[in-house]
Design a protein around this motif. Structure first.
Motif, short mmCIF file in Angstrom:
data_model
loop_
_atom_site.label_atom_id
_atom_site.label_comp_id
_atom_site.label_asym_id
_atom_site.label_seq_id
_atom_site.Cartn_x
_atom_site.Cartn_y
_atom_site.Cartn_z
N LEU A 103 0.84 -1.21 0.00
CA LEU A 103 0.00 0.00 0.00
C LEU A 103 0.87 1.26 0.00
O LEU A 103 0.56 2.23 -0.68
N ASP A 104 1.98 1.20 0.74
CA ASP A 104 2.92 2.33 0.76
C ASP A 104 3.59 2.54 -0.60
O ASP A 104 4.10 3.62 -0.88
N HIS A 105 3.61 1.49 -1.42
CA HIS A 105 4.26 1.56 -2.73
C HIS A 105 3.25 1.66 -3.88
O HIS A 105 3.55 1.30 -5.01
N GLY A 106 2.06 2.12 -3.56
CA GLY A 106 1.12 2.47 -4.62
C GLY A 106 0.08 1.43 -5.01
O GLY A 106 -0.73 1.69 -5.90
N PHE A 107 0.08 0.26 -4.38
CA PHE A 107 -0.97 -0.71 -4.68
C PHE A 107 -2.28 -0.18 -4.10
O PHE A 107 -2.31 0.33 -2.99
N GLN A 108 -3.35 -0.31 -4.85
CA GLN A 108 -4.60 0.33 -4.46
C GLN A 108 -5.56 -0.57 -3.67
O GLN A 108 -6.43 -0.07 -2.98
N SER A 109 -5.40 -1.89 -3.79
CA SER A 109 -6.32 -2.80 -3.10
C SER A 109 -5.61 -4.10 -2.75
O SER A 109 -5.14 -4.81 -3.64
N ILE A 110 -5.56 -4.39 -1.45
CA ILE A 110 -4.94 -5.62 -0.96
C ILE A 110 -5.98 -6.39 -0.16
O ILE A 110 -6.63 -5.84 0.72
N ILE A 111 -6.12 -7.67 -0.47
CA ILE A 111 -7.03 -8.55 0.26
C ILE A 111 -6.19 -9.65 0.89
O ILE A 111 -5.46 -10.35 0.19
N ASP A 112 -6.29 -9.79 2.19
CA ASP A 112 -5.50 -10.76 2.95
C ASP A 112 -6.39 -11.90 3.42
O ASP A 112 -7.56 -11.69 3.73
N LEU A 113 -5.82 -13.09 3.49
CA LEU A 113 -6.52 -14.28 3.97
C LEU A 113 -6.42 -14.35 5.49
O LEU A 113 -5.32 -14.50 6.04
N LYS A 114 -7.55 -14.24 6.16
CA LYS A 114 -7.58 -14.30 7.63
C LYS A 114 -7.08 -15.66 8.10
O LYS A 114 -7.62 -16.69 7.71
N GLY A 115 -6.05 -15.66 8.93
CA GLY A 115 -5.50 -16.90 9.46
C GLY A 115 -4.51 -17.59 8.54
O GLY A 115 -3.94 -18.62 8.89
N GLY A 116 -4.31 -17.04 7.35
CA GLY A 116 -3.31 -17.55 6.43
C GLY A 116 -3.58 -18.96 5.91
O GLY A 116 -4.71 -19.46 5.95
N TYR A 117 -2.53 -19.58 5.42
CA TYR A 117 -2.64 -20.91 4.81
C TYR A 117 -3.07 -21.97 5.83
O TYR A 117 -3.75 -22.93 5.48
N LEU A 118 -2.73 -21.76 7.09
CA LEU A 118 -3.18 -22.70 8.13
C LEU A 118 -4.71 -22.71 8.20
O LEU A 118 -5.33 -23.77 8.28
N ALA A 119 -5.31 -21.54 8.17
CA ALA A 119 -6.78 -21.45 8.20
C ALA A 119 -7.38 -22.00 6.91
O ALA A 119 -8.43 -22.65 6.93
N TRP A 120 -6.71 -21.77 5.80
CA TRP A 120 -7.17 -22.29 4.51
C TRP A 120 -7.23 -23.82 4.53
O TRP A 120 -8.22 -24.42 4.12
N LYS A 121 -6.16 -24.44 5.00
CA LYS A 121 -6.12 -25.91 5.06
C LYS A 121 -7.20 -26.45 5.98
O LYS A 121 -7.87 -27.43 5.66
N ALA A 122 -7.42 -25.81 7.13
CA ALA A 122 -8.47 -26.24 8.05
C ALA A 122 -9.84 -26.09 7.40
O ALA A 122 -10.70 -26.97 7.54
N PHE A 123 -10.05 -25.01 6.68
CA PHE A 123 -11.32 -24.77 5.97
C PHE A 123 -11.54 -25.82 4.89
O PHE A 123 -12.64 -26.34 4.72
N GLU A 124 -10.51 -26.14 4.16
CA GLU A 124 -10.60 -27.11 3.06
C GLU A 124 -10.91 -28.53 3.57
O GLU A 124 -11.48 -29.33 2.85
N LYS A 125 -10.52 -28.83 4.80
CA LYS A 125 -10.76 -30.16 5.38
C LYS A 125 -12.22 -30.35 5.77
O LYS A 125 -12.67 -31.47 5.96
N LYS A 126 -12.96 -29.27 5.91
CA LYS A 126 -14.35 -29.36 6.36
C LYS A 126 -15.22 -30.04 5.33
O LYS A 126 -15.08 -29.98 4.17
#
Length: 126
Positions: A103-126
Motif C-alpha cells: 500500500l505504501d508503494h502504490g498498490f490500491q487494493s490488498i485482500i489478505d486471507l484471515k488466518g493464512g494458509y493454516l486457516a485455509w487448510k483447516a477450511f478445506e478439510k471441512k
C-alpha cells in the motif's frame, strides 16, 4: 497527568484500529469468502511465504513471492497496482506486513486471507 497520557494512548489506539478496519484499500477475508473471490475471475494471487513453504503446499494459481527476500518489491512490480492483490502467508502475520508495504508503494487494493494458509487448510478439510 498520568491519566491524561493513558487516555490519550487509548484514544490513539482506538482511532488507529477504527481507521484500519475502515480502510477500503486493505481487507481481511475469512477463508470461505476469500475462496469465493479468488474463484470468480482471474485474480492476482500471491503467496508471500518462502519457496520451501510454498513447495509444501499452496493455493492453486498462487504465485510465490517471498516477502523476506530482498527482491520482494522488485518482483511485485510485475503485478498491476490498480487491480486487487490477494495475499496470504502461513498465519497472516507476513501477509499483513506485506500488505502495508505494498500500500505504501502504490498498490490500491490488498485482500489478505484471515488466518493464512493454516486457516485455509483447516477450511478445506471441512
Amino acid at each position: 497527568m498520568k491519566k491524561f497520557w493513558c487516555l490519550l494512548l487509548v484514544l490513539f489506539l482506538f482511532g488507529y484500529s477504527t481507521f484500519a478496519q475502515q480502510n477500503d484499500a486493505f481487507k481481511v477475508l475469512a477463508p470461505a469468502v476469500y475462496k469465493k473471490e479468488i474463484q470468480i475471475e482471474k485474480v492476482q494471487l500471491v503467496d508471500v511465504r518462502t519457496p520451501n513453504e510454498f513447495n509444501d503446499g499452496h493455493i492453486k494459481g498462487a504465485k510465490n513471492v517471498d516477502f523476506m527476500a530482498d527482491s520482494f518489491l522488485l518482483q511485485m512490480q510485475d503485478f498491476d497496482k490498480s487491480q486487487p492483490v490477494y495475499l496470504y502467508c502461513r498465519s497472516g502475520n507476513r501477509s499483513a506486513k506485506a500488505a502495508a508495504l505494498l500500500l505504501d508503494h502504490g498498490f490500491q487494493s490488498i485482500i489478505d486471507l484471515k488466518g493464512g494458509y493454516l486457516a485455509w487448510k483447516a477450511f478445506e478439510k471441512k
